[in-house]
Enzyme design. Structure first.
Site, PDB file in Angstrom:
ATOM      1  CE  LYS A  83      -7.047  -2.875   7.448  1.00 48.03           C
ATOM      2  NZ  LYS A  83      -6.102  -2.812   8.583  1.00 48.03           N
TER       3      LYS A  83
HETATM    4  O1  G3P Z   1      -4.209   0.858  10.166  1.00 49.82           O
HETATM    5  C1  G3P Z   1      -2.963   0.791   9.558  1.00 49.82           C
HETATM    6  C2  G3P Z   1      -1.903   1.024  10.551  1.00 49.82           C
HETATM    7  O2  G3P Z   1      -1.832  -0.063  11.416  1.00 49.82           O
HETATM    8  C3  G3P Z   1      -0.587   1.306  10.001  1.00 49.82           C
HETATM    9  O3  G3P Z   1       0.076   2.065  10.942  1.00 49.82           O
HETATM   10  O4  G3P Z   1       1.956   3.012  12.144  1.00 49.82           O
HETATM   11  O5  G3P Z   1       2.181   0.805  10.948  1.00 49.82           O
HETATM   12  O6  G3P Z   1       2.021   2.919   9.657  1.00 49.82           O
HETATM   13  P1  G3P Z   1       1.646   2.203  10.915  1.00 49.82           P
END
Ligand code: G3P
Length: 221
Positions: A83
């Protein structure tokens, strides 16, 4: 649509993978912080469970650093995808890593133009964060629709990985909009199985089965 788990928890991955074979896993620094474990060792363990792409996130801000980290991650297992963040340096790293045969997931994508650039840089996966767009009052799923159209218009091979998924509704929407992959927390994955009518139906079948057994027993006496 492929389903990935967005977690660094080996226990969650094992459990989810027993129910329906997972297509892949995504991790990031926040998720590994939650586990409090060594990142590379955890990635190795995850790769021994899941054969699909497992994303490992670099933390350098320049291309040189990202490439160095990415090459180290790639040694862990064949299914590691590196990534990089959606920045000019990230795209430079994407091109270099891709050229050397390492697949890249471009993360923190919040606009269609960023997704266009990520595809042009050769990203294998492109991660638009829909929940975080909802958080700032935008409609995250609109972005999936836009990217799908752009990639289809020009036959880009990059796969749209809908990330920052917060609910089963998000999963359904991105599936309808043609995302290639949805990555989600274990909690959301678990919720996909549920429906109150399924629970009510199971209860009714079990009740009726019990009644039948009682009835048959009565007739025997
Ligand atoms: O894959 C990206 C993800 O982990 C972000 O999720 O819920 O932290 O916005 P969030």
């Amino acid at each position: 649509m492929k389903i990935f788990l967005d977690t660094a928890s080996v226990a969650e991955i094992q459990q989810a993978n027993e129910w329906i074979k997972l297509d892949g896993v995504t991790t990031n620094p926040t998720l590994i912080l939650k586990e409090g474990k060594d990142y590379k060792k955890t990635l190795k363990e995850i790769c021994s469970i899941v054969s699909g792409p497992v994303s490992a996130e670099t933390v350098s801000l320049n291309a040189e650093g990202m490439v160095k980290e990415g090459r180290e991650f790639a040694k862990i297992a064949k299914n590691i995808v590196v990534k990089v963040t959606m920045t000019p340096e990230g795209m430079k790293a994407c091109r270099l890593l891709t050229k050397s045969g390492i697949r890249v997931n471009t993360t923190l994508v919040f606009s269609a133009n960023q997704a266009l650039l990520a595809a042009k840089a050769g990203s294998y996966l492109v991660s638009p964060f829909i929940g975080r767009l909802d958080d700032i009052g935008e409609k995250g799923t609109e972005l999936i629709k836009e990217i799908r159209q752009i990639y289809d218009n020009y036959s880009f091979k990059s796969q749209i990985l809908a990330a920052s998924i917060r609910s089963p509704e998000h999963v359904k929407e991105v599936a309808m909009l043609g995302a290639d992959i949805a990555t989600m927390p274990f909690k959301v994955y678990e919720q996909l199985f549920n429906h109150k009518l399924t629970d009510a139906g199971i209860k009714k079948f079990l009740d009726d089965w019990g009644k039948l057994q009682k009835e048959l027993k009565k007739r025997q006496n």
